[in-house]
Scaffold this active site. Structure first.
Site, mmCIF file in Angstrom:
data_model
loop_
_atom_site.group_PDB
_atom_site.id
_atom_site.type_symbol
_atom_site.label_atom_id
_atom_site.label_comp_id
_atom_site.label_asym_id
_atom_site.label_seq_id
_atom_site.Cartn_x
_atom_site.Cartn_y
_atom_site.Cartn_z
ATOM 1 N N TYR A 43 -16.526 2.433 6.751
ATOM 2 C CA TYR A 43 -15.112 2.396 6.979
ATOM 3 C C TYR A 43 -14.662 2.967 8.224
ATOM 4 O O TYR A 43 -13.710 2.383 8.918
ATOM 5 C CB TYR A 43 -14.634 3.282 5.632
ATOM 6 C CG TYR A 43 -13.100 3.786 5.827
ATOM 7 C CD1 TYR A 43 -12.034 2.652 5.758
ATOM 8 C CD2 TYR A 43 -12.773 4.960 6.232
ATOM 9 C CE1 TYR A 43 -10.753 2.804 5.856
ATOM 10 C CE2 TYR A 43 -11.120 5.384 6.420
ATOM 11 C CZ TYR A 43 -10.371 4.237 6.064
ATOM 12 O OH TYR A 43 -9.101 4.679 6.429
ATOM 13 N N GLY A 98 0.836 -1.369 0.132
ATOM 14 C CA GLY A 98 0.089 -0.032 0.019
ATOM 15 C C GLY A 98 0.667 1.359 -0.018
ATOM 16 O O GLY A 98 2.068 1.343 -0.034
ATOM 17 N N GLN A 99 0.194 2.422 0.073
ATOM 18 C CA GLN A 99 0.950 3.784 0.031
ATOM 19 C C GLN A 99 1.821 3.916 1.113
ATOM 20 O O GLN A 99 2.943 4.158 1.000
ATOM 21 C CB GLN A 99 -0.149 4.894 -0.167
ATOM 22 C CG GLN A 99 -1.206 4.997 -1.065
ATOM 23 C CD GLN A 99 -1.549 6.232 -0.771
ATOM 24 O OE1 GLN A 99 -1.394 7.345 -1.346
ATOM 25 N NE2 GLN A 99 -2.944 6.582 -0.221
ATOM 26 N N LEU A 100 1.343 3.495 2.372
ATOM 27 C CA LEU A 100 2.284 3.955 3.474
ATOM 28 C C LEU A 100 3.103 2.968 3.790
ATOM 29 O O LEU A 100 4.365 3.001 3.792
ATOM 30 C CB LEU A 100 1.346 3.912 4.862
ATOM 31 C CG LEU A 100 1.929 4.052 6.267
ATOM 32 C CD1 LEU A 100 3.215 5.210 6.148
ATOM 33 C CD2 LEU A 100 1.095 4.050 7.200
ATOM 34 N N ASP A 144 -8.789 10.088 10.187
ATOM 35 C CA ASP A 144 -9.705 11.050 10.788
ATOM 36 C C ASP A 144 -11.068 10.815 10.710
ATOM 37 O O ASP A 144 -12.110 11.405 11.116
ATOM 38 C CB ASP A 144 -9.277 12.357 9.764
ATOM 39 C CG ASP A 144 -9.463 12.232 8.452
ATOM 40 O OD1 ASP A 144 -9.199 10.874 8.002
ATOM 41 O OD2 ASP A 144 -9.606 13.003 7.767
ATOM 42 N N ASP A 169 -3.625 -12.542 4.692
ATOM 43 C CA ASP A 169 -4.624 -12.028 4.355
ATOM 44 C C ASP A 169 -5.233 -11.423 5.802
ATOM 45 O O ASP A 169 -5.495 -12.060 6.715
ATOM 46 C CB ASP A 169 -5.593 -13.384 3.952
ATOM 47 C CG ASP A 169 -7.224 -12.675 3.720
ATOM 48 O OD1 ASP A 169 -7.506 -11.478 3.972
ATOM 49 O OD2 ASP A 169 -7.953 -13.577 3.251
ATOM 50 N N THR A 211 -9.723 0.223 2.437
ATOM 51 C CA THR A 211 -9.482 1.545 2.394
ATOM 52 C C THR A 211 -10.424 2.286 1.338
ATOM 53 O O THR A 211 -10.316 3.487 1.363
ATOM 54 C CB THR A 211 -7.877 2.197 2.220
ATOM 55 O OG1 THR A 211 -7.463 1.548 0.903
ATOM 56 C CG2 THR A 211 -7.033 1.915 3.230
ATOM 57 N N ALA A 217 -5.158 -2.008 5.504
ATOM 58 C CA ALA A 217 -6.404 -1.978 5.821
ATOM 59 C C ALA A 217 -7.403 -1.796 4.675
ATOM 60 O O ALA A 217 -6.908 -1.652 3.369
ATOM 61 C CB ALA A 217 -6.724 -0.450 6.351
ATOM 62 N N LYS A 222 -12.664 1.180 11.335
ATOM 63 C CA LYS A 222 -11.368 1.537 11.979
ATOM 64 C C LYS A 222 -11.661 1.906 13.531
ATOM 65 O O LYS A 222 -10.795 1.579 14.152
ATOM 66 C CB LYS A 222 -11.050 2.912 11.193
ATOM 67 C CG LYS A 222 -10.421 2.625 9.611
ATOM 68 C CD LYS A 222 -9.344 1.692 9.627
ATOM 69 C CE LYS A 222 -8.065 2.427 9.959
ATOM 70 N NZ LYS A 222 -6.926 1.592 9.699
HETATM 71 N N1 LIG Z 1 -5.734 6.778 2.406
HETATM 72 C C1 LIG Z 1 -5.909 7.483 3.269
HETATM 73 O O1 LIG Z 1 -6.563 8.600 2.548
HETATM 74 C C2 LIG Z 1 -6.022 7.321 4.750
HETATM 75 C C3 LIG Z 1 -6.471 8.300 5.243
HETATM 76 C C4 LIG Z 1 -6.431 8.282 6.870
HETATM 77 C C5 LIG Z 1 -6.035 6.948 7.430
HETATM 78 N N2 LIG Z 1 -5.637 6.134 6.372
HETATM 79 C C6 LIG Z 1 -5.238 4.664 7.098
HETATM 80 O O2 LIG Z 1 -3.656 4.970 6.824
HETATM 81 C C7 LIG Z 1 -3.303 3.494 6.581
HETATM 82 C C8 LIG Z 1 -2.542 3.134 5.328
HETATM 83 O O3 LIG Z 1 -3.611 3.473 4.260
HETATM 84 P P1 LIG Z 1 -2.859 3.588 2.769
HETATM 85 O O4 LIG Z 1 -3.453 4.973 2.128
HETATM 86 O O5 LIG Z 1 -1.471 3.307 2.817
HETATM 87 O O6 LIG Z 1 -3.813 2.255 2.257
HETATM 88 P P2 LIG Z 1 -3.870 1.657 0.964
HETATM 89 O O7 LIG Z 1 -2.689 2.187 -0.069
HETATM 90 O O8 LIG Z 1 -4.932 1.370 0.376
HETATM 91 O O9 LIG Z 1 -3.025 0.421 1.240
HETATM 92 C C9 LIG Z 1 -3.750 -0.521 2.007
HETATM 93 C C10 LIG Z 1 -2.955 -2.084 1.731
HETATM 94 O O10 LIG Z 1 -3.733 -3.046 2.617
HETATM 95 C C11 LIG Z 1 -4.032 -4.172 1.921
HETATM 96 N N3 LIG Z 1 -5.300 -4.842 2.178
HETATM 97 C C12 LIG Z 1 -6.309 -4.719 2.237
HETATM 98 N N4 LIG Z 1 -7.165 -5.616 2.590
HETATM 99 C C13 LIG Z 1 -6.236 -6.729 2.714
HETATM 100 C C14 LIG Z 1 -6.614 -7.872 3.054
HETATM 101 N N5 LIG Z 1 -7.651 -8.535 3.349
HETATM 102 N N6 LIG Z 1 -5.227 -8.766 3.311
HETATM 103 C C15 LIG Z 1 -4.079 -8.085 3.049
HETATM 104 N N7 LIG Z 1 -3.754 -6.903 2.694
HETATM 105 C C16 LIG Z 1 -5.087 -6.184 2.707
HETATM 106 C C17 LIG Z 1 -4.044 -3.581 0.453
HETATM 107 O O11 LIG Z 1 -3.743 -4.692 -0.429
HETATM 108 P P3 LIG Z 1 -4.530 -4.603 -1.927
HETATM 109 O O12 LIG Z 1 -3.808 -3.474 -2.673
HETATM 110 O O13 LIG Z 1 -3.943 -6.115 -2.348
HETATM 111 O O14 LIG Z 1 -5.927 -4.643 -1.700
HETATM 112 C C18 LIG Z 1 -3.175 -2.473 0.223
HETATM 113 O O15 LIG Z 1 -1.837 -2.875 -0.081
HETATM 114 C C19 LIG Z 1 -4.694 2.578 6.676
HETATM 115 O O16 LIG Z 1 -4.702 2.117 8.176
HETATM 116 C C20 LIG Z 1 -5.639 3.834 6.607
HETATM 117 O O17 LIG Z 1 -6.726 3.161 7.142
HETATM 118 C C21 LIG Z 1 -5.476 6.131 5.295
#
Ligand SMILES: NC(=O)c1ccc[n+]([C@@H]2O[C@H](COP(=O)([O-])OP(=O)(O)OC[C@H]3O[C@@H](n4cnc5c(N)ncnc54)[C@H](OP(=O)(O)O)[C@@H]3O)[C@@H](O)[C@H]2O)c1
Length: 299
Positions: free
Chosen positions: A135, A10-12, A112, A46, A72, A70, A139
């Site tokens: 969502y 994922g991004q983070l 948030d 998973d 997301t 997550a 969380k």
């Molecule tokens: N994005 C935002 O704007 C935002 C804002 C506030 C907080 N956050 C929090 O920040 C954290 C990082 O977010 P991010 O933006 O990096 O999210 P992201 O880019 O969507 O990455 C989330 C990763 O989780 C993986 N994932 C989802 N379901 C899964 C499963 N069942 N088993 C294994 N892996 C799974 C996804 O894999 P796949 O790609 O294979 O689905 C993806 O690689 C999360 O906790 C998120 O809730 C994000």
């Protein structure tokens, strides 16, 4: 020090992998990168499979789990509530239970969107949550489940907002695509929050490990913006950097003009002052961070 990272694709997760410190407080870092698919030396996990999450921690006994993975997809979650709950509430609960047995610590990344946005002032970490959608609720449930299962001094919940970076699925990259494709676009101007770039967020996560921070913390870049402000800055900085040939006409629109399955908080600024002090990391204004990410997109 063994550090297990989930959501490594994922991004983070990607930003964390790019910035792994050699050692934390003198302890060499041994990384375990988990993603849905595994691969590239990583472990397949998973996050919807709570038993698998527990078994992995029982076997590997990491000192820290950074749960950056997550579900997301904020809008899709409205029609897949069970899956969102299994991933976003089930995995932190499973990690917390296993870490309680093994003696490790959990950094649970949260959002948030646990707030409803109605107070119109920055949210402090100690304020009650009131999520508007599936969502945010999943969380919030993950935060609560982890807090029930793990000793408080071994759990850090780090809430962040509007995450974007040079890779992955995010507002910046979507806007850059739309700005190339269209002559004009409307962007929501009545939702206010703060964009947060993944490199700084990753540093904040490593700061949590360094400082052995616990409790609930808030981390975003500094400043405030609507999605419209964010889009305008993207257009201006991307054109200046040579990523966009021309700027499209960007019109401010309302949330009502752009209906989505999930309701979003209209104001979700996070009060980050105490966390910046605790992690000893200064505030970087979101526009400065955006300029750096745009340079990374170009690189
Ligand atoms: N994005 C935002 O704007 C935002 C804002 C506030 C907080 N956050 C929090 O920040 C954290 C990082 O977010 P991010 O933006 O990096 O999210 P992201 O880019 O969507 O990455 C989330 C990763 O989780 C993986 N994932 C989802 N379901 C899964 C499963 N069942 N088993 C294994 N892996 C799974 C996804 O894999 P796949 O790609 O294979 O689905 C993806 O690689 C999360 O906790 C998120 O809730 C994000």
């Amino acid at each position: 020090m063994k550090v297990m990272i989930t959501g490594a694709a994922g991004q983070l997760g990607q930003a964390l992998l790019r910035s792994v410190p050699e050692a934390i407080n003198g302890d060499t870092v041994e990384l375990i990168a988990c993603s849905r698919a595994g691969g590239s030396g990583g472990v397949a996990l998973d996050l919807a499979d709570a038993a698998a999450c527990q078994v992995l921690v029982d076997q590997l006994k990491p000192d820290w789990v950074i749960n950056a993975g997550a579900y997301t997809a904020v809008d899709k979650a409205e029609s897949e509530p069970e899956l969102a709950q299994a991933v976003n509430a089930g995995s932190p609960e499973a990690f917390a239970e296993a870490l309680q047995r093994s003696g490790g610590r959990l950094l649970q990344v949260s959002t948030d969107f646990v707030f409803d946005g109605s107070q119109g002032a920055p949210y402090r970490p100690d304020q009650p949550v009131a999520p508007l959608g599936v969502y945010g609720a999943s969380k919030a449930a993950g935060e609560a489940a982890a807090a029930r299962a793990l000793d408080p001094d071994r759990l850090c919940i780090l809430r962040t907002s509007w995450v974007y970076g040079p890779v992955g699925k995010n507002f910046l990259l979507t806007m850059l695509r739309l700005m190339r494709e269209r002559d004009q676009l409307g962007v929501v101007a009545d939702q206010v929050g703060c964009p947060t770039a993944t490199p700084g967020l990753a540093q904040a996560c490593w700061g949590v490990l360094e400082q052995r921070a616990s409790g609930v913390h808030h981390w975003s870049d500094a400043g405030a913006a609507s999605w419209y402000d964010f889009a305008m800055a993207i257009a201006e900085l991307a054109q200046a950097a040579g990523l966009l040939a021309k700027q499209p006409l960007i019109q401010p629109i309302t949330t009502a003009d752009y209906p989505t399955p999930a309701q979003r908080p209209s104001y979700s600024l996070l009060a980050c002052g105490p966390t910046r002090v605790a992690l000893q990391q200064p505030a970087v204004h979101w526009r400065v961070a955006l300029q750096q990410v745009i340079a990374d997109v170009l690189a």
